[in-house]
Design a protein around this motif. Structure first.
Motif, PDB file in Angstrom:
ATOM      1  N   SER A 386       0.862  -1.171   0.000  1.00 50.02           N
ATOM      2  CA  SER A 386       0.000   0.000   0.000  1.00 50.02           C
ATOM      3  C   SER A 386       0.901   1.224   0.000  1.00 50.02           C
ATOM      4  N   ASN A 389      -1.118   3.464   3.951  1.00 47.60           N
ATOM      5  CA  ASN A 389      -1.281   2.750   5.213  1.00 47.60           C
ATOM      6  C   ASN A 389      -1.821   1.337   5.022  1.00 47.60           C
ATOM      7  N   ILE A 390      -1.376   0.434   5.884  1.00 47.75           N
ATOM      8  CA  ILE A 390      -1.947  -0.911   5.981  1.00 47.75           C
ATOM      9  C   ILE A 390      -2.451  -1.080   7.404  1.00 47.75           C
ATOM     10  N   ALA A 408       4.443  -1.062   3.424  1.00 45.68           N
ATOM     11  CA  ALA A 408       3.540   0.070   3.643  1.00 45.68           C
ATOM     12  C   ALA A 408       4.287   1.372   3.393  1.00 45.68           C
ATOM     13  N   LEU A 426       2.033   1.115   9.187  1.00 46.41           N
ATOM     14  CA  LEU A 426       1.556  -0.255   9.321  1.00 46.41           C
ATOM     15  C   LEU A 426       1.019  -0.410  10.727  1.00 46.41           C
TER      16      LEU A 426
END
Length: 592
Positions: A386, A389-390, A408, A426
């Motif tokens: 991503s 953000n994850i 991330a 993350l």
């Protein structure tokens, strides 16, 4: 020194090992891989064994889903259109359609257009809806083999595609099809210019040799009961299996997409257009099964340009293609190590990522997993990425990759001048996360990491790669279970942590059991996912508190033991700044 974190690095000879025995009492064992308990880890014992990615495969299936199919809209009228093998078509009410050979056009809204029969091989058979209101198109055991776009709809009402029985659509279309208002719809074998909802309890096989398979410029929904088997062949360079220009929502059913096409260089955009199994700005999965298998060079499994949310269901992705770079006016296949070299640092590239969320130029990209199961294998690229953000709040996430398994954020090193670089996060507050990289970091956050719950197991490659890496950014641990393995590790940030951690080194064999005992009770039993020689281990659990005794066993042998203190030590001396890297390097006798 602040007591929020207690990171202990210890020589085996410094501690008594009497407490490290195999017969300590254990209570309430829990397998963290069990989906019923993955979002709230509270047992005294957590067990983990890595999934077998060597046998992980994806296949198309005609079997029913077993779901109760979602009911489509009942229309005020219906007409059955039958295709015949002699190249003709007939309709039960010819006032509702216009027929020219096997090309059928409809304009009346609130009608269920039922397609059945079999077309002549190599015909120009097509059904086109040019109305301005909603309608249904039911595929009732129809077989369409055509050189044209099989099904199309112009701007107007929404389309409900209803699948009954076993259906096959094969298109060898070589050029764009102009449909109403001189609008070109060339993205798919089945294309609509409005919302497309798919219903039914049947099966649809779609094969496209030069275009995408199913495409909509508006939202698309796959409902319970539907079985979609989609194949995009190698000649459809840069095309998509399932595509929407706004959003795709999977509420149920089973969707399996094979995309064998490679990415293609777009001269107008000066960038690659990647062949992708499923693509939309926003993707959500709340039920059913989504399977993606991309084999073309630079081909991706799932791409969401803005955001992706998983709340239930199953996602399986495999990518096997190589990386592409555009260098000196040519598109070239390169290895992962070549891609990361300085020679290609300023080149546009196409990477065969498993799941890709976001856009580095716009700073979008949130991947949120609240439940369900996500399993990704990307042989030559990143597994799950991503651009911002994850967030993992529940469910099970397995990622196996040649590059970073889970990534991330946007790298500051490789994207100098990008305003969004280094700002990714993350966050893990529940669920199970397993990240395994064959050549790079298990987990790589180009920003901060926060773990407040769940189980995180990260297996990175050897030095200088990490099990868990967040550069020099904040690494906060306030709950959950963490096992990080690799050549090195980022060090938890003392001021941001409320839970103790241990960092040590170990050599271990694949399949060997690592056991952590805290206060005399076994709290973790983890099967080692690979063989390591003098690797770095980071481990943390909620039971680890100041003043509590601990013991680590490798198999039946004691690795280390002692009492958790409030001090932070790196190789025997105070150190380890915020998110800083740590590699113990091995003590006397070659190990800790």
């Amino acid at each position: 020194m602040n007591n929020c974190i207690k990171v202990i690095c210890m020589l085996l000879s410094m501690y008594a090992v009497a407490a490290c025995s195999d017969d300590d009492s254990v209570s309430d064992a829990i397998d963290i891989n069990d989906n019923d308990s993955d979002s709230n880890v509270s047992s005294d014992l957590v067990t983990f064994s890595a999934p077998d990615f060597s046998s992980f495969s994806i296949a198309q299936s005609n079997a029913a889903t077993g779901e109760t199919a979602t009911t489509p809209t009942t229309r005020s009228n219906e007409v059955t259109i039958t295709f015949h093998s002699d190249g003709t078509a007939t309709a039960t009410d010819e006032t509702l359609v216009t027929i020219d050979g096997q090309s059928v056009t409809a304009k009346t809204a609130d009608v269920n257009y039922i397609l059945t029969g079999s077309t002549a091989t190599g015909s120009s058979a097509a059904f086109t809806y040019k109305g301005t209101g909603d309608c249904s198109v039911t595929l009732n055991s129809v077989s369409i083999n055509t050189t044209a776009k099989a099904i199309g709809a112009t701007k107007g009402g929404n389309i409900e595609l209803v699948i009954r029985g076993e259906n096959t659509i094969t298109s060898t279309a070589k050029k764009s099809i102009e449909v109403g208002d001189d609008t070109e719809l060339d993205d798919g074998t089945l294309t609509t210019y409005q919302k497309l909802d798919v219903y039914g309890d049947g099966m649809l096989n779609v094969t496209s040799s030069s275009k995408g398979a199913i495409s909509s410029t508006d939202a698309m929904t796959i409902n319970k009961g539907v079985v979609l088997n989609i194949t995009v062949e190698s000649g459809a360079e840069g095309k998509k299996g399932l595509k929407s220009d706004t959003s795709i929502e999977f509420k149920g059913g089973r969707t399996t997409v094979f995309n064998h096409a490679p990415a293609v260089w777009d001269e107008d955009e000066s960038d690659y257009s990647a062949a992708t199994c499923v693509k939309a700005p926003e993707i959500s999965v709340s039920g059913g099964t989504v399977k993606c298998y991309a084999t073309g060079n630079g081909g991706k499994g799932i791409r969401a340009d803005k955001e992706m949310t998983v709340s239930d269901g199953t996602i399986e992705v495999i990518t096997t293609g190589s990386n592409l770079v555009y260098y000196n006016g040519n598109s070239m296949v390169v290895t992962l190590s070549q891609l990361e070299s300085n020679m290609y640092s300023n080149c546009e590239d196409a990477n065969p990522k498993g799941i890709h969320v976001g856009d580095k130029d716009t700073g979008t990209g949130d991947l949120t997993i609240n439940g369900g199961t996500v399993k990704v294998k990307a042989v030559n690229s990143e597994g799950i990425e991503s651009k911002m953000n994850i967030n993992v709040k529940g469910g099970t996430v397995y990622a196996f990759a040649g590059d970073d398994a889970i990534n991330a954020g946007i790298s500051s090193e490789n994207n100098k001048g990008n305003a969004y670089a280094g700002k990714g996060k993350l966050n893990v507050s529940g669920g199970t996360v397993y990240a395994h990289s064959t050549t790079n970091d298990g987990i790589d956050a180009n920003g901060t990491i926060s773990v407040s719950g769940g189980l995180v197991v990260a297996s990175g490659s050897t030095a200088p790669e990490d099990g868990i890496d967040c550069d020099q950014n904040t690494f906060a641990i306030t709950g959950g279970y963490i096992i990080g393995l690799g050549g090195s590790t980022s060090t938890p940030t003392e001021s941001a942590c409320t839970q103790s951690s241990l960092i040590t080194s170990l050599s271990t064999s694949e399949g060997e059991t690592l056991t952590l005992k805290v206060g005399g009770s076994t709290v973790i039993k983890a099967e080692m996912p690979r063989t390591y020689n003098n690797a770095t281990l980071l481990i943390s659990t909620p039971q680890m508190k100041k003043g509590t005794s601990y013991c680590i066993l490798r198999g039946s042998s004691s690795l280390a033991s002692g009492t958790l203190s409030s001090s932070q030590y790196v190789n025997g001396s105070s150190g380890g700044g915020p998110g800083g890297g740590f590699n113990p390097g091995g003590g006397p006798g070659g190990g800790w």
